[in-house]
Design a protein around this motif. Structure first.
Motif, PDB file in Angstrom:
ATOM      1  N   TRP A   1       0.851  -1.388  -0.083  1.00  0.00           N
ATOM      2  CA  TRP A   1       0.007   0.087   0.039  1.00  0.00           C
ATOM      3  C   TRP A   1       0.894   1.194   0.250  1.00  0.00           C
ATOM      4  O   TRP A   1       1.679   1.438   0.785  1.00  0.00           O
ATOM      5  N   ASP A   2       0.893   2.147  -0.905  1.00  0.00           N
ATOM      6  CA  ASP A   2       1.977   3.197  -1.171  1.00  0.00           C
ATOM      7  C   ASP A   2       0.865   4.583  -1.350  1.00  0.00           C
ATOM      8  O   ASP A   2       0.310   4.735  -2.505  1.00  0.00           O
ATOM      9  N   ILE A   3       1.180   5.155  -0.364  1.00  0.00           N
ATOM     10  CA  ILE A   3       0.632   6.683  -0.036  1.00  0.00           C
ATOM     11  C   ILE A   3       1.522   7.700  -0.392  1.00  0.00           C
ATOM     12  O   ILE A   3       2.495   7.811   0.094  1.00  0.00           O
ATOM     13  N   THR A   4       0.784   8.526  -1.267  1.00  0.00           N
ATOM     14  CA  THR A   4       1.883   9.741  -1.834  1.00  0.00           C
ATOM     15  C   THR A   4       2.277  10.557  -0.718  1.00  0.00           C
ATOM     16  O   THR A   4       1.704  10.780   0.371  1.00  0.00           O
TER      17      THR A   4
ATOM     18  N   VAL B   1       4.879   3.666   2.605  1.00  0.00           N
ATOM     19  CA  VAL B   1       4.592   2.504   2.180  1.00  0.00           C
ATOM     20  C   VAL B   1       4.559   1.405   3.103  1.00  0.00           C
ATOM     21  O   VAL B   1       5.146   1.327   4.209  1.00  0.00           O
ATOM     22  N   TYR B   2       3.308   0.711   2.964  1.00  0.00           N
ATOM     23  CA  TYR B   2       2.704  -0.334   4.019  1.00  0.00           C
ATOM     24  C   TYR B   2       2.894  -1.722   3.349  1.00  0.00           C
ATOM     25  O   TYR B   2       2.412  -2.062   2.288  1.00  0.00           O
ATOM     26  N   TYR B   3       3.248  -2.853   4.135  1.00  0.00           N
ATOM     27  CA  TYR B   3       3.578  -4.028   3.634  1.00  0.00           C
ATOM     28  C   TYR B   3       2.520  -4.931   4.238  1.00  0.00           C
ATOM     29  O   TYR B   3       2.729  -5.103   5.556  1.00  0.00           O
ATOM     30  N   GLY B   4       1.601  -5.556   3.893  1.00  0.00           N
ATOM     31  CA  GLY B   4       0.559  -6.455   4.374  1.00  0.00           C
ATOM     32  C   GLY B   4      -0.547  -5.867   4.616  1.00  0.00           C
ATOM     33  O   GLY B   4      -0.594  -4.669   5.254  1.00  0.00           O
TER      34      GLY B   4
ATOM     35  N   VAL C   1      -1.431  -2.012   7.066  1.00  0.00           N
ATOM     36  CA  VAL C   1      -2.380  -1.124   6.237  1.00  0.00           C
ATOM     37  C   VAL C   1      -3.494  -0.696   7.393  1.00  0.00           C
ATOM     38  O   VAL C   1      -3.776   0.646   7.507  1.00  0.00           O
ATOM     39  N   ALA C   2      -4.222  -1.784   7.765  1.00  0.00           N
ATOM     40  CA  ALA C   2      -5.280  -1.530   8.752  1.00  0.00           C
ATOM     41  C   ALA C   2      -4.684  -0.719  10.026  1.00  0.00           C
ATOM     42  O   ALA C   2      -5.456   0.202  10.865  1.00  0.00           O
ATOM     43  N   LYS C   3      -3.671  -1.256  10.597  1.00  0.00           N
ATOM     44  CA  LYS C   3      -3.076  -0.918  11.885  1.00  0.00           C
ATOM     45  C   LYS C   3      -2.405   0.638  11.694  1.00  0.00           C
ATOM     46  O   LYS C   3      -2.791   1.789  12.371  1.00  0.00           O
ATOM     47  N   ASP C   4      -1.356   0.447  10.705  1.00  0.00           N
ATOM     48  CA  ASP C   4      -0.579   1.641  10.790  1.00  0.00           C
ATOM     49  C   ASP C   4      -0.888   3.014   9.764  1.00  0.00           C
ATOM     50  O   ASP C   4      -0.335   3.776  10.224  1.00  0.00           O
TER      51      ASP C   4
ATOM     52  N   VAL D   1      -2.249  -7.325  -5.453  1.00  0.00           N
ATOM     53  CA  VAL D   1      -0.778  -7.356  -4.693  1.00  0.00           C
ATOM     54  C   VAL D   1      -0.187  -5.844  -4.316  1.00  0.00           C
ATOM     55  O   VAL D   1       0.813  -5.764  -3.553  1.00  0.00           O
ATOM     56  N   SER D   2      -0.911  -4.747  -4.884  1.00  0.00           N
ATOM     57  CA  SER D   2      -0.397  -3.501  -4.629  1.00  0.00           C
ATOM     58  C   SER D   2      -1.593  -2.471  -4.925  1.00  0.00           C
ATOM     59  O   SER D   2      -2.477  -2.751  -5.762  1.00  0.00           O
TER      60      SER D   2
END
Length: 129
Positions: free
Chosen positions: A33-36, A44-47, A51-54, A112-113
Motif C-alpha cells: 500500500w503506497d501513499i503519496t 509504504v505499508y506491507y501487508g 495497512v489497517a493498523k499503521d 498485490v499493490s
C-alpha cells in the motif's frame, strides 16, 4: 462490455468500503500500500494488517473519511485504475473532497499493490482546524 476479473475484484473492495471479510479475501499476503508523500500517514505499508493498523488506525482526526470511486479502467495485464475522490469530515467540523487516482495491481486473483496519488494540500488544510 463486462468487467474484467481484475476490475470486478477491485470494484468489490470499494463497494464493501474495505470490509474486513472482503479485504482478507482480496488482498495478497505480501500486499503493498503506497501513499503519496505529503498525504496524512503517507508511506509504504506491507501487508494488509499493517495497512489497517499503521495507516487506517492512525487516521484519528476525522469524524468520517471514505473513498468515492467515480471511474474504473483496467488493462489486460492486471492493472486497475480508479479515479475518484475522498470525502472527509474532520473532528473540527471541516469538510473536504480530495481527488485521487489509485493504481491497483492484481495477480492470480488477488490485489498485490495499490499506489495512490491525491491532492494532499486540500486535506492538510482541512485538518488544520
Amino acid at each position: 462490455m463486462p468487467d474484467s476479473a481484475s476490475l470486478a475484484l477491485i470494484r468489490r473492495v470499494y463497494e464493501s468500503r474495505m470490509a474486513p471479510e472482503v479485504t482478507k479475501e482480496v488482498m495478497a499476503p505480501d500486499f503493498v500500500w503506497d501513499i503519496t508523500p505529503g498525504f496524512p500517514n503517507s508511506g509504504v505499508y506491507y501487508g494488509w494488517d499493517s495497512v489497517a493498523k499503521d495507516f487506517f488506525g492512525r487516521m484519528t482526526g476525522y469524524e468520517s473519511f471514505g473513498a468515492v470511486p467515480e471511474e474504473f479502467f483496467a488493462d489486460e495485464t492486471g492493472h486497475v485504475f480508479v479515479y475518484g475522490h475522498y470525502h472527509a469530515e474532520t473532528k473540527t467540523g471541516n469538510k473536504a473532497d480530495i481527488r485521487f487516482i489509485h493504481l491497483w495491481t492484481v495477480r492470480d486473483g488477488q490485489a498485490v499493490s495499490m499506489r495512490q496519488a491525491a491532492d494532499s494540500h486540500i486535506l492538510q488544510e482541512a485538518l488544520k482546524g
